[in-house]
Enzyme design. Structure first.
Site, mmCIF file in Angstrom:
data_model
loop_
_atom_site.group_PDB
_atom_site.id
_atom_site.type_symbol
_atom_site.label_atom_id
_atom_site.label_comp_id
_atom_site.label_asym_id
_atom_site.label_seq_id
_atom_site.Cartn_x
_atom_site.Cartn_y
_atom_site.Cartn_z
ATOM 1 N N LYS A 1 0.831 -1.200 0.000
ATOM 2 C CA LYS A 1 0.000 0.000 0.000
ATOM 3 C C LYS A 1 0.874 1.263 0.000
ATOM 4 O O LYS A 1 1.938 1.320 0.642
ATOM 5 C CB LYS A 1 -0.911 0.024 1.226
ATOM 6 N N GLN B 1 -1.915 -12.362 10.524
ATOM 7 C CA GLN B 1 -2.211 -12.271 9.097
ATOM 8 C C GLN B 1 -0.883 -12.147 8.362
ATOM 9 O O GLN B 1 0.151 -11.951 8.995
ATOM 10 C CB GLN B 1 -3.095 -11.055 8.827
ATOM 11 N N ASP C 1 -3.084 -6.328 0.395
ATOM 12 C CA ASP C 1 -1.732 -6.649 0.860
ATOM 13 C C ASP C 1 -1.740 -7.620 2.035
ATOM 14 O O ASP C 1 -0.680 -7.904 2.603
ATOM 15 C CB ASP C 1 -0.990 -5.363 1.251
ATOM 16 N N ASP D 1 -4.465 -7.646 17.215
ATOM 17 C CA ASP D 1 -5.205 -6.995 16.140
ATOM 18 C C ASP D 1 -6.369 -7.887 15.684
ATOM 19 O O ASP D 1 -6.170 -9.064 15.352
ATOM 20 C CB ASP D 1 -4.251 -6.727 14.969
ATOM 21 N N ASN D 2 -7.565 -7.332 15.685
ATOM 22 C CA ASN D 2 -8.756 -8.030 15.166
ATOM 23 C C ASN D 2 -8.928 -9.467 15.678
ATOM 24 O O ASN D 2 -9.076 -10.405 14.879
ATOM 25 C CB ASN D 2 -8.739 -8.053 13.630
ATOM 26 N N GLU E 1 -8.153 -5.981 20.517
ATOM 27 C CA GLU E 1 -8.645 -4.882 19.689
ATOM 28 C C GLU E 1 -9.881 -5.406 18.948
ATOM 29 O O GLU E 1 -9.837 -5.731 17.770
ATOM 30 C CB GLU E 1 -7.566 -4.426 18.697
ATOM 31 N N LYS F 1 0.207 4.576 9.093
ATOM 32 C CA LYS F 1 0.270 3.170 8.690
ATOM 33 C C LYS F 1 0.942 3.005 7.328
ATOM 34 O O LYS F 1 1.440 1.918 7.013
ATOM 35 C CB LYS F 1 -1.145 2.585 8.610
ATOM 36 N N TYR F 2 0.922 4.065 6.517
ATOM 37 C CA TYR F 2 1.385 3.926 5.138
ATOM 38 C C TYR F 2 2.573 4.828 4.795
ATOM 39 O O TYR F 2 2.993 4.860 3.649
ATOM 40 C CB TYR F 2 0.228 4.240 4.181
#
Length: 721
Positions: free
Chosen positions: A312, A372, A407, A442-443, A471, A581-582
Site C-alpha cells: 500500500k 495475518q 496486501d 489486532d482483530n 482490539e 500506517k502507510y
C-alpha cells in the site's frame, strides 16, 4: 446452581430425590387389587417420574440462588485483580420469620479461606444480598456464599417486640440466657469475649433488675462485637464454589502510549530524495520524553518485515512507490515473518536494548500481534493449507466490503488448526523471551473464540504475567465472549460515546454489569480511529476526551501525536489523513508544547498515580446534573484495597461540549463518601481541584461552570468534614 447444607449441628432435610414412604391406606390396598394398566404405559410413567425426580437438585436449608459473578454457569472464571475488591451478590431467603445472615467467602489458590465478607440486603424486598471480596495475590481463586440461621438476631427482634408489650418477659430472658450460654461455649476459654458474655448473662438472670437494663446488657455493643467475632450460627449452608482468575495489577491499570518505531527518528534525506527510517535505537532515545509524561506501557505497532506484493502507498492506495514503507500490518517478506524484525528497524539485540531502556524508565513493552500475512510471508510457501483458496486458485485477501486489503492474507484456522496453534504459540513465546509482557492483538474477533480460549489458558498457566489486550471493535456478544474466555483487557466503544446519557450508561455498564467479563481500555483516538467529535472539536475536544479516558477507565491509551492534535481526516474516512500506517511521519514535539495537551497528559498520569480511586473499575457512582452537557461521576475505593486502609475519593466533572461554556447544578450523592447533606446549608465536604489547585466547599447541590477553552473539567479529591 443451588446451595447445600454443611453444618453437622443442623438437622438434615429429606432430599427431594428420596420421598418419604407413607403407610398404605384402605383405598390404596383396594386399588392395588385392580388390573394394572398396560405394561408399556407403566414403564413410560415410571421412567418419566424417575427422570423428573432425578432432575431436581437438593436445595440447602437456607436457599442460595442467583450467585454472581458467575460466567457461563460457572464454566468460565470471572475476572479479578490483585488488591481490587469485587462484588458478590446472591438471592438468599428462608421460610418463616426467623432471621438469617449471609457472607461472601474468598478462597485462595491453596484452598484456604482468607476472607469472609458479611453481605447486606442491597435490594430490600427482593432478598438480594451483596458483599465485597479482595484477593491479595495472582492465581486462580474461588468464592462462594455462606448463609445461616441467626438465632441471636431472631431473639433480638422478637425480644424487643415482646418486652415492649410486656409479654412472656421471663421466658424471653430465659431464651436469651440459653442462647448466650451456647455462644459462650463456642468461644475459647480465657478470652475477653467469653468474659463479656458471662457478665451479660449474669445481668439478664437478675429478675429484680429492670427489663430495660437486662435487655440492654444482652444487646450492648460489647456483646454484639463478641458475637461478631464468634458468631452463633445454625443451619449453615454453602453455595457451590466459583472460580476467579486473579491477575497482576497491570491487567487492570495502565497508561499506554502507542508508537510506530519507524517514525521515531525518521527523516527525509534531501540528497537522495528518500525517507530514512527510524530504528529501534532512535525509538529508544525517544522513550525519555514519553516516560516524562507518566506513561507506563510503550506499545509498538508491528515491527516485522513488510511484504512488497500489493504494497500500500500513501493513504491506503495501491499506487505505492519503492520509497513507500508499506503497512506494518502486511507482515512477512523474504527477510522473515512474525518471528523476525524489519531490517530497517535493527536487530534482536537492538530490541533487547529497547526493552531494557523502557524498564529503566519504569515502562513495560507491549507488542502488536496481527495474525495475518502479506503475500510474501514465508508461510505462503511453507504452509499454503493455512490460507483460503478461491475458486480461481488464488489465495483470498482480506476484505470487509467495501474495504479491501489486497496486501493481507488472513489465516484459515479450520484447515490445520493444530499446526497454526503451535506456530502462533511459538511466536508469542519468542517475544516473551525477549521481554514483551503485553500483547495488543489486532482483530481477534476474526479468529475462532475456541482458539483464543485454549491459547490464553495455556499462557495463563505458563506465563501468568503476560497480558493480552483485544482490539475487538465488533458486536457486543463477541467482544464480551473474548473477554470472558481470557483476554485481560478490551478496546471498546468509548471513542463513539460522546453525549452525556450514553456516557453515563456506558460507564455504569463497564463498571457494574460487564466487569466480571471485560476490563476496558479507553482510547480517544487510535491510528485507525478519528471520530467526527475529534475532527471538529479542536484542542478542547482532545483535552476533554483525554480527561474522560484517564478518569473513566483504569487503563487508557494515547496514540502517538495526540499531543499535536492531529485531527484532519482522510476524506470519507474516520482516520487521519497521511496515515502513519502507510508512510513515515517526523513530528515536531516542541511545536506541540504550545497546545497544552502534552502538559495535560502529564498531569493526568500524575493524578492517576496519586489516586487509587482512578485506578479501580468497579467503584463508580453517576451523579445527575441539570445540564445535558455536564457529566459528573464519583469514584471511591474500599479500605481493604489500600495498603494502609485509607479510602480514596474523587469527583470528576466534565463539560462535554468542546465549543461553549456550560454551567449547572450537580445532584451529588454524598452517601458515596459516608456522609450526608447538611440541611443548614453548611458544607459537607471539601474538594481540591487536582487540575487547577483550587479548593471548594460543597454540600449536596454544588454549582459548576466549565469553559472548554480554559478549564473543561474538575478532577476533585474529597475530604469529608
Amino acid at each position: 446452581m443451588v446451595s447445600v447444607t454443611t453444618n453437622d449441628s443442623a438437622k438434615p432435610t429429606a432430599p427431594l430425590t428420596s420421598p418419604v414412604a407413607k403407610p398404605a391406606t384402605k383405598a390404596a390396598k383396594s386399588n392395588a387389587k385392580k388390573p394394572a394398566p398396560k405394561k408399556q404405559s407403566t414403564r413410560k410413567s415410571r421412567a418419566s417420574a424417575a427422570n423428573a425426580t432425578a432432575s431436581l437438585t437438593p436445595v440447602g436449608r437456607i436457599p442460595i440462588v442467583g450467585v454472581s459473578p458467575v460466567l457461563h454457569n460457572g464454566a468460565w472464571p470471572a475476572k479479578g485483580t490483585v488488591n481490587e475488591a469485587f462484588p458478590v451478590t446472591a438471592t438468599v431467603f428462608r421460610e418463616g420469620h426467623d432471621q438469617f445472615g449471609a457472607a461472601a467467602v474468598l478462597v485462595d489458590p491453596q484452598g484456604k479461606e482468607i476472607q469472609e465478607s458479611i453481605m447486606f440486603d442491597s435490594h430490600p424486598g427482593l432478598n438480594i444480598y451483596k458483599g465485597w471480596l479482595t484477593p491479595t495475590s495472582s492465581g486462580q481463586w474461588e468464592f462462594f456464599v455462606r448463609a445461616w440461621s441467626d438465632p441471636m438476631a431472631t431473639w433480638y427482634h422478637d425480644a424487643e417486640i415482646k418486652l415492649n408489650a410486656g409479654v412472656d418477659v421471663e421466658l424471653v430472658f430465659l431464651e436469651g440466657e440459653r442462647l448466650l450460654t451456647r455462644a459462650m461455649k463456642n468461644m475459647p476459654t480465657s478470652t475477653e469475649e467469653r468474659a463479656i458474655l458471662r457478665d451479660a448473662i449474669s445481668v439478664i438472670k437478675r429478675k429484680r433488675v429492670s427489663t430495660n437494663l437486662r435487655f440492654a446488657a444482652a444487646t450492648s455493643d460489647d456483646v454484639r462485637r463478641a458475637l461478631d467475632t464468634y458468631p452463633l450460627r445454625d443451619m449453615v449452608t454453602e453455595s457451590p464454589r466459583y472460580k476467579v482468575n486473579v491477575d497482576r495489577e497491570r491487567a487492570l491499570v495502565g497508561s499506554w502510549y502507542e508508537i510506530f518505531p519507524r517514525s521515531i527518528g525518521c527523516y527525509f534525506d534531501d540528497a537522495s530524495k528518500t525517507w530514512v527510517s527510524g530504528t529501534l535505537k532512535t525509538a529508544a532515545e525517544g522513550l525519555d520524553r514519553i516516560a516524562a509524561m507518566g506513561f507506563d506501557v510503550i506499545y509498538l505497532t508491528p515491527i516485522h518485515p513488510i511484504g512488497e506484493t500489493n504494497k500500500k502507498g500513501r493513504n491506503n492506495t495501491l499506487d505505492s512507490t519503492p520509497e513507500d514503507p508499506g503497512s506494518p500490518y502486511a507482515i512477512g517478506s523474504a527477510s522473515g515473518g512474525h518471528d523476525a524484525i524489519h531490517p530497517d528497524l535493527g536487530t534482536f539485540e537492538d530490541f533487547d536494548a529497547f526493552v531494557a531502556r523502557a524498564r529503566e524508565l519504569g515502562m513495560e513493552v507491549a507488542l502488536d500481534i496481527a495474525l495475518q500475512c502479506s503475500p510474501d510471508h514465508p508461510w505462503i510457501t511453507e504452509h499454503p493449507e493455512w490460507f483460503t483458496t478461491r475458486a480461481d486458485g488464488t489465495i483470498a485477501y482480506a476484505e470487509n466490503p467495501p474495504k479491501k486489503y489486497q496486501d493481507i492474507y488472513p489465516l484459515n484456522f479450520d484447515n490445520d488448526p493444530e499446526g497454526i496453534y503451535q506456530e502462533i504459540k511459538r511466536i508469542l513465546e519468542l517475544w516473551v523471551s525477549h521481554g514483551v509482557t503485553l500483547f495488543r492483538v489486532d482483530n481477534p474477533h476474526t479468529k475462532p473464540v475456541s482458539f483464543w480460549q485454549r491459547l490464553l489458558a495455556e499462557f495463563r498457566e505458563l506465563h501468568p504475567d503476560v497480558i493480552f489486550l483485544a482490539e475487538a471493535f465488533t458486536k457486543p456478544p463477541m467482544l464480551q465472549a473474548l473477554g470472558a474466555v481470557g483476554f485481560h483487557q478490551s478496546y471498546n466503544y468509548f471513542a463513539w460515546r460522546n453525549d452525556k446519557k450514553e456516557l453515563e450508561e456506558y460507564l455504569w455498564e463497564l463498571s457494574h454489569d460487564s466487569d466480571a467479563r471485560v476490563r476496558p481500555a479507553f482510547w480517544p483516538t487510535t491510528h485507525d480511529i478519528l471520530t467526527p467529535y475529534m475532527q471538529r472539536g479542536g484542542v478542547p475536544a482532545f483535552a476533554i476526551r483525554a480527561i474522560l479516558a484517564a478518569t473513566g477507565s483504569p487503563t487508557w491509551g494515547i496514540y502517538n501525536g495526540y499531543e499535536l492534535v492531529e485531527n484532519v481526516a482522510r476524506p470519507g474516512a474516520e482516520e487521519q489523513i497521511d496515515n502513519e500506517k502507510y508512510q513515515y511521519k517526523n513530528r515536531d514535539w516542541q511545536a506541540g508544547q504550545a497546545l497544552g495537551i502534552s502538559s495535560l497528559l502529564t498531569k493526568l498520569n500524575d493524578i492517576r498515580s496519586r489516586h487509587l480511586a482512578l485506578r479501580r473499575l468497579r467503584n463508580i457512582t453517576i451523579n445527575p446534573t441539570t445540564n445535558d452537557n455536564i457529566l459528573c461521576f464519583t469514584k471511591v475505593t474500599r479500605p481493604e484495597e489500600s495498603p494502609d486502609g485509607s479510602v480514596d475519593m474523587v469527583i470528576v466533572v466534565v463539560n462535554l461540549n468542546p465549543y461553549e461554556t456550560h454551567a449547572g447544578q450537580i445532584e451529588l450523592d454524598l452517601s458515596a463518601f459516608g456522609t450526608s447533606a447538611r440541611w443548614d446549608g453548611s458544607p459537607a465536604i471539601e474538594v481540591f481541584d487536582e487540575l487547577t489547585g483550587e479548593t471548594f466547599y460543597w454540600n449536596d447541590r454544588p454549582y459548576v461552570s466549565l469553559n472548554p477553552h480554559g478549564q473543561p473539567a474538575h478532577i476533585l479529591s474529597v475530604k469529608v468534614y
